[in-house]
Enzyme design. Structure first.
Site, PDB file in Angstrom:
ATOM      1  N   ASP A  49       0.844  -1.205   0.000  1.00 16.18           N
ATOM      2  CA  ASP A  49       0.000   0.000   0.000  1.00 16.18           C
ATOM      3  C   ASP A  49       0.880   1.257   0.000  1.00 16.18           C
ATOM      4  OD1 ASP A  49       0.878  -0.230   2.605  1.00 16.18           O
ATOM      5  OD2 ASP A  49      -1.104   0.046   3.522  1.00 16.18           O
ATOM      6  N   SER A  50       2.202   1.066   0.084  1.00 20.79           N
ATOM      7  CA  SER A  50       3.126   2.177  -0.133  1.00 20.79           C
ATOM      8  C   SER A  50       2.920   2.778  -1.524  1.00 20.79           C
ATOM      9  CB  SER A  50       4.578   1.710   0.018  1.00 20.79           C
ATOM     10  OG  SER A  50       4.820   0.565  -0.782  1.00 20.79           O
ATOM     11  N   ASP A  88      -1.069  -6.059  -0.379  1.00 23.94           N
ATOM     12  CA  ASP A  88      -1.436  -5.461   0.905  1.00 23.94           C
ATOM     13  C   ASP A  88      -2.936  -5.250   1.011  1.00 23.94           C
ATOM     14  OD1 ASP A  88       0.466  -4.993   2.871  1.00 23.94           O
ATOM     15  OD2 ASP A  88       1.252  -3.200   1.876  1.00 23.94           O
ATOM     16  N   LYS A 118      -1.208  -9.409   2.514  1.00 21.24           N
ATOM     17  CA  LYS A 118      -0.445  -9.007   3.701  1.00 21.24           C
ATOM     18  C   LYS A 118      -1.306  -8.072   4.522  1.00 21.24           C
ATOM     19  CE  LYS A 118       3.212  -5.989   3.618  1.00 21.24           C
ATOM     20  NZ  LYS A 118       2.660  -4.899   4.465  1.00 21.24           N
ATOM     21  N   GLU A 120      -1.272  -5.752   8.418  1.00 21.71           N
ATOM     22  CA  GLU A 120      -0.455  -5.244   9.519  1.00 21.71           C
ATOM     23  C   GLU A 120      -1.074  -5.592  10.869  1.00 21.71           C
ATOM     24  OE1 GLU A 120       0.243  -1.033   9.029  1.00 21.71           O
ATOM     25  OE2 GLU A 120       1.035  -1.290   6.998  1.00 21.71           O
ATOM     26  N   GLU A 187       9.296  -4.615  10.300  1.00 20.30           N
ATOM     27  CA  GLU A 187       9.661  -3.284   9.789  1.00 20.30           C
ATOM     28  C   GLU A 187      10.174  -2.392  10.910  1.00 20.30           C
ATOM     29  OE1 GLU A 187       6.884  -1.291   7.195  1.00 20.30           O
ATOM     30  OE2 GLU A 187       8.128   0.522   7.149  1.00 20.30           O
TER      31      GLU A 187
HETATM   32  O1  KIV Z   1       3.535  -1.122   1.674  1.00 23.24           O
HETATM   33  C1  KIV Z   1       4.667  -1.605   1.598  1.00 23.24           C
HETATM   34  O2  KIV Z   1       5.390  -1.392   0.613  1.00 23.24           O
HETATM   35  C2  KIV Z   1       5.130  -2.451   2.679  1.00 23.24           C
HETATM   36  C3  KIV Z   1       6.558  -2.873   2.660  1.00 23.24           C
HETATM   37  C4  KIV Z   1       7.472  -1.749   2.709  1.00 23.24           C
HETATM   38  C5  KIV Z   1       6.849  -3.906   3.678  1.00 23.24           C
HETATM   39  O3  KIV Z   1       4.381  -2.782   3.533  1.00 23.24           O
END
Ligand code: KIV
Length: 272
Positions: A49-50, A88, A118, A120, A187
């Site tokens: 989600d970055s 994510d 993924k 969190e 992280e």
């Molecule tokens: O959103 C993302 O890119 C991440 C990674 C940096 C682990 O969660």
């Protein structure tokens, strides 16, 4: 293409079996062309989600939506053939209940064809992870600095500077593992804590800003390739693509302004 002809992707079992062995190479990818370039080298491509901050210019990951993740996930699946693709779950798409998480994870998997999602969170998300993994949704955990908690944490803060809190992070890792996650991102945690957690877990740990004590590393591709001016301190820049683009576009702009760029006569045969 028939299912038989497709190249076999790296599976969650392959990743699990890498614990304590060959380190896991992981990178973020958001688009098909970038996925195509990264796929031969990476074991896991994460549609993080970055993407909201890196491609869409957002300040945090919080405004990222499920539709954005699905769109970028589809692109990365089209651009890759070998790596395991994990996507994510964005803020607000899984925290309310295990049922909400399941519906949204299934939508992500069905619309993209990705292998895993993924999410969190440590102990408090373990019941949700268990709900998903017991129903066919592979989960990559993510503990330590969790960017979706940026507003409650008051910033993107490294964890474990105070060793009194180490037991909590270790408990998070164990809870995520017990719930069935096939690997976990650590992280922004100090090296001795990353080492301790990695040695206690039987699933691979994948660090970002968590040292080489982990079973692998994940970086935001644009950070390590030098697209951005400012990157987190721990990121090694393996290229300066931003500078290359600047030079190339500068040369292009100069030629256009000088009208010295090639016209169709250079490409097509001019009519007689
Ligand atoms: O959103 C993302 O890119 C991440 C990674 C940096 C682990 O969660």
């Amino acid at each position: 293409m028939s299912a038989q002809n497709q190249q076999k992707r790296i599976s969650t079992t392959d990743i699990l079996q890498r614990k304590g062995k060959e380190p896991i190479v992981s990178l973020t990818a958001y688009t098909a062309p970038m996925a195509r370039l990264l796929d031969p080298h990476a074991d896991i491509l994460l549609v993080g989600d970055s993407v909201g901050m890196v491609l869409h210019g957002l300040e945090t990951t919080l405004p990222v939506t499920l539709d954005m993740m699905i769109l970028h996930g589809q692109a990365v699946m089209r651009g890759s053939a070998r790596a395991l693709v994990a996507i994510d779950m964005p803020f607000g798409s899984y925290e309310e209940s295990p049922q909400q998480a399941y519906c949204n994870a299934v939508e992500i998997m069905q619309k993209t064809g990705c292998t895993a999602v993924k999410l969190e969170g440590g102990r408090h998300m373990a019941p949700t992870i268990a709900f998903l993994t017991s129903r066919g949704v592979p989960v990559m955990g993510h503990i330590g600095l969790t960017p979706q908690a940026v507003q409650v944490d008051g910033g993107f803060k490294v964890k474990g500077k105070d060793s009194d809190r180490w037991a909590e992070l270790e408990a998070d890792g164990l809870a995520v593992q017990e719930a069935g996650a096939f690997c976990v991102v650590l992280e922004g945690i100090v090296e001795p804590l990353a080492k301790q957690v990695s040695s206690k877990l039987s699933i691979p740990t994948i660090g970002i800003g968590a040292s080489s004590a982990c079973d692998g590393q994940i970086l935001v591709s644009e950070d390590m390739l030098g697209f951005a001016d400012r990157v987190p301190k721990f990121v090694k820049r393996y290229a300066e693509v931003g500078q290359m683009i600047d030079q190339a576009v500068g040369a292009y702009a100069k030629e256009v302004r000088e009208r010295s760029f090639p016209g169709p006569d250079h490409v097509y045969t001019a009519p007689k």
